[in-house]
Design an enzyme around this catalytic site. Sequence first.
Site, mmCIF file in Angstrom:
data_model
loop_
_atom_site.group_PDB
_atom_site.id
_atom_site.type_symbol
_atom_site.label_atom_id
_atom_site.label_comp_id
_atom_site.label_asym_id
_atom_site.label_seq_id
_atom_site.Cartn_x
_atom_site.Cartn_y
_atom_site.Cartn_z
ATOM 1 N N ARG A 27 -8.449 -5.774 -5.332
ATOM 2 C CA ARG A 27 -7.185 -6.134 -4.411
ATOM 3 C C ARG A 27 -7.371 -8.139 -4.339
ATOM 4 O O ARG A 27 -6.806 -8.708 -4.846
ATOM 5 C CB ARG A 27 -7.412 -5.415 -3.084
ATOM 6 N N ASP A 40 0.710 -1.527 1.749
ATOM 7 C CA ASP A 40 1.661 -3.130 2.117
ATOM 8 C C ASP A 40 3.002 -2.737 1.726
ATOM 9 O O ASP A 40 3.185 -2.065 1.469
ATOM 10 C CB ASP A 40 1.044 -3.954 0.088
#
Length: 380
Positions: A174, A351
């Site tokens: 990430r 997210d």
Amino acid sequence: MRAVKILLVGAGLSGAVIGRRLAEAGHDVTIVDSRDHVAGNCHTARDADTGVMVHVYGPHIFHTDDEEVWDYVNRFARFLPYKNRVKTTAGGQVFSLPINLHTINQFYGKTLRPDEARAFIEAQADTRIIDPQTFEEQALRFVGPDLYEAFFKGYTLKQWGLHPSELPASILKRLPVRFNYDDNYFFHRFQGMPEEGYTHMVEQILDHPAITLELNTPFARGDGAGYDHVFYSGPVDGYFGYELGPLGYRTLDFERFTYEGDYQGCAVMNYGEESVPYTRITEHKHFSPWENHEGSVCYREFSRSCGPEDIPYYPIRQVKEKELLQKYVARAESQSDVTFVGRLGTYRYLDMDVTIREALDTAESFLKAGTLPAFVMPPL
Ligand code: FAD
Ligand code: UDP
């Protein structure tokens, strides 16, 4: 499709976005949430004393490459430019994250140019690791042991309660590593912050005559009787009363403190060392850089294993948890007229932009088919 009665459990982004679309299509929508506010974990509230917009369940920065999702959120809120620039304290110094040319030059006391830095880091990296599987392998392969030890190892032990050799490489992927001075934490095209906070944005999404909102209303299995379809964005194990045991989560404790002036000069300061008990300090007024406040509200953030009374934040998703998840998935698939959605309903780290994308797609699929299976997005 004839108008049907829909129940949405959870007034977070999943519930609000699905609810809005179905209300616009002419359906009769009820949304319940056990909390006394909307927006789920994105909830923001102005602190009465300082006037600072506080991200109550931890900092939320909106970033996406999905233009349709970006247009969607801009329909309900004015987004102002915000770039997430994170710092980290390690070994008595402050460094820039994600690892970039400044971090590398400062850490090694050098003045390398991009190509030189790339070659230098490549020389530190363990090139015997061909296909990194674990977090640790990914770090050793791409940044080498020094930067791994300083910035990732201690932080990750604190964050996950697990050694990086037990965690998947995907968690570290990430974060980018850059050989220039770009210190933007995210690499998406669109990034920003809603001027009046996320709760205001979600209130606007829910502002539709066909939506009835009931706060302080916990849902239990059985409450769906009388509705044609239920969308459930609570925890999938909670739906079944945790009858097979709880799925593993990490929870966060926020130790709030106030300060007169500017406490740390940035929104997010990470602490990479294991000896510092918290993972980071967030100073919330810096999430709204267009505002001016004398006072300041900060959170020290501590991560620990989630107990029955705690708020579930990060799904752990190790082998053990996935085996239990498989059993809950089988139970969920035996239900009719209920679809499990969102972060908790599908036990995935999502997210906000992905949550909205999935919610929009889920609503469209429902409108086309008139019904949906337990999962549109497979949790495994
Ligand atoms: P939630 O927001 O969790 O909403 C679920 C709602 O359901 C809650 O309001 C809950 O009260 C309600 N509920 C649950 N069970 C019941 C029940 N039985 N009865 C009634 N109501 C119930 N994403 C980003 O894009 N950028 C970030 O910077 C970012 N930072 C994050 C930081 C942290 C610490 C965490 C944990 C997440 C972060 N996220 C971030 C992810 C973001 O929070 C999620 O994408 C988003 O909250 C998911 O929305 P949701 O509606 O699926 O779930
Ligand atoms: N991480 C780290 N040091 C840092 C920041 C992040 O080791 O200073 C690790 C940590 O394991 C974290 C992962 O990188 O879970 C992904 O970082 P991100 O900022 O996306 O964290 P999250 O959103 O999971 O809090």
